[in-house]
Design a protein around this motif. Sequence first.
Motif, PDB file in Angstrom:
ATOM      1  N   GLN A 158       9.663  -2.067 -10.413  1.00 18.47           N
ATOM      2  CA  GLN A 158       8.993  -0.800 -10.704  1.00 18.47           C
ATOM      3  C   GLN A 158       9.468   0.162  -9.623  1.00 18.47           C
ATOM      4  O   GLN A 158       9.390  -0.150  -8.438  1.00 18.47           O
ATOM      5  N   ILE A 159       9.988   1.325 -10.038  1.00 17.92           N
ATOM      6  CA  ILE A 159      10.499   2.268  -9.051  1.00 17.92           C
ATOM      7  C   ILE A 159       9.756   3.590  -9.128  1.00 17.92           C
ATOM      8  O   ILE A 159       9.239   3.979 -10.174  1.00 17.92           O
ATOM      9  N   ALA A 160       9.717   4.260  -7.992  1.00 21.51           N
ATOM     10  CA  ALA A 160       9.262   5.644  -7.899  1.00 21.51           C
ATOM     11  C   ALA A 160      10.394   6.399  -7.227  1.00 21.51           C
ATOM     12  O   ALA A 160      10.873   6.002  -6.168  1.00 21.51           O
ATOM     13  N   LEU A 161      10.859   7.466  -7.883  1.00 21.02           N
ATOM     14  CA  LEU A 161      12.022   8.205  -7.428  1.00 21.02           C
ATOM     15  C   LEU A 161      11.636   9.635  -7.117  1.00 21.02           C
ATOM     16  O   LEU A 161      10.869  10.256  -7.857  1.00 21.02           O
ATOM     17  N   LEU A 162      12.181  10.169  -6.026  1.00 16.94           N
ATOM     18  CA  LEU A 162      12.036  11.571  -5.675  1.00 16.94           C
ATOM     19  C   LEU A 162      13.410  12.152  -5.443  1.00 16.94           C
ATOM     20  O   LEU A 162      14.188  11.636  -4.640  1.00 16.94           O
ATOM     21  N   ASN A 163      13.735  13.217  -6.168  1.00 20.08           N
ATOM     22  CA  ASN A 163      14.955  13.975  -5.928  1.00 20.08           C
ATOM     23  C   ASN A 163      14.565  15.120  -5.005  1.00 20.08           C
ATOM     24  O   ASN A 163      13.841  16.032  -5.414  1.00 20.08           O
ATOM     25  N   THR A 164      14.998  15.075  -3.745  1.00 15.66           N
ATOM     26  CA  THR A 164      14.566  16.080  -2.776  1.00 15.66           C
ATOM     27  C   THR A 164      15.189  17.450  -3.038  1.00 15.66           C
ATOM     28  O   THR A 164      14.681  18.449  -2.540  1.00 15.66           O
ATOM     29  N   THR A 165      16.233  17.509  -3.812  1.00 18.50           N
ATOM     30  CA  THR A 165      16.864  18.789  -4.145  1.00 18.50           C
ATOM     31  C   THR A 165      16.092  19.519  -5.233  1.00 18.50           C
ATOM     32  O   THR A 165      15.801  20.709  -5.118  1.00 18.50           O
ATOM     33  N   THR A 166      15.728  18.796  -6.284  1.00 15.25           N
ATOM     34  CA  THR A 166      15.077  19.427  -7.436  1.00 15.25           C
ATOM     35  C   THR A 166      13.562  19.288  -7.426  1.00 15.25           C
ATOM     36  O   THR A 166      12.868  19.975  -8.169  1.00 15.25           O
TER      37      THR A 166
END
Length: 96
Positions: free
Chosen positions: A14-22
């Motif tokens: 199970q993943i949680a992803l954050l795109n720091t650019t968008t």
Amino acid sequence: MIIIGVDFHPEFQQIALLNTTTGEVEEKRLAHPDEAEKYYRALASANETVRIGMEASGHGRWFERLVAELQFDLWIGDAAAIPREARAQAEDGSPG
């Protein structure tokens, strides 16, 4: 940069992803190994800097090899040590 937290299980992650650019945030369940490998290879082809954090696991060696091959930054934490370190930081007032 893309930052991914991985909760690793023998059959899936199970993943949680954050795109720091968008600012995009995503949660996803990836079956092992095929779905997960396909996902991370696609991410690598997007030419983004990727940092992955996960708890140490005896089932994750294949994943560690994949992450190294894709040249992602991998942080592995010791779940037993994290609460001890957090308590010690709280007691001495240090930020980490």
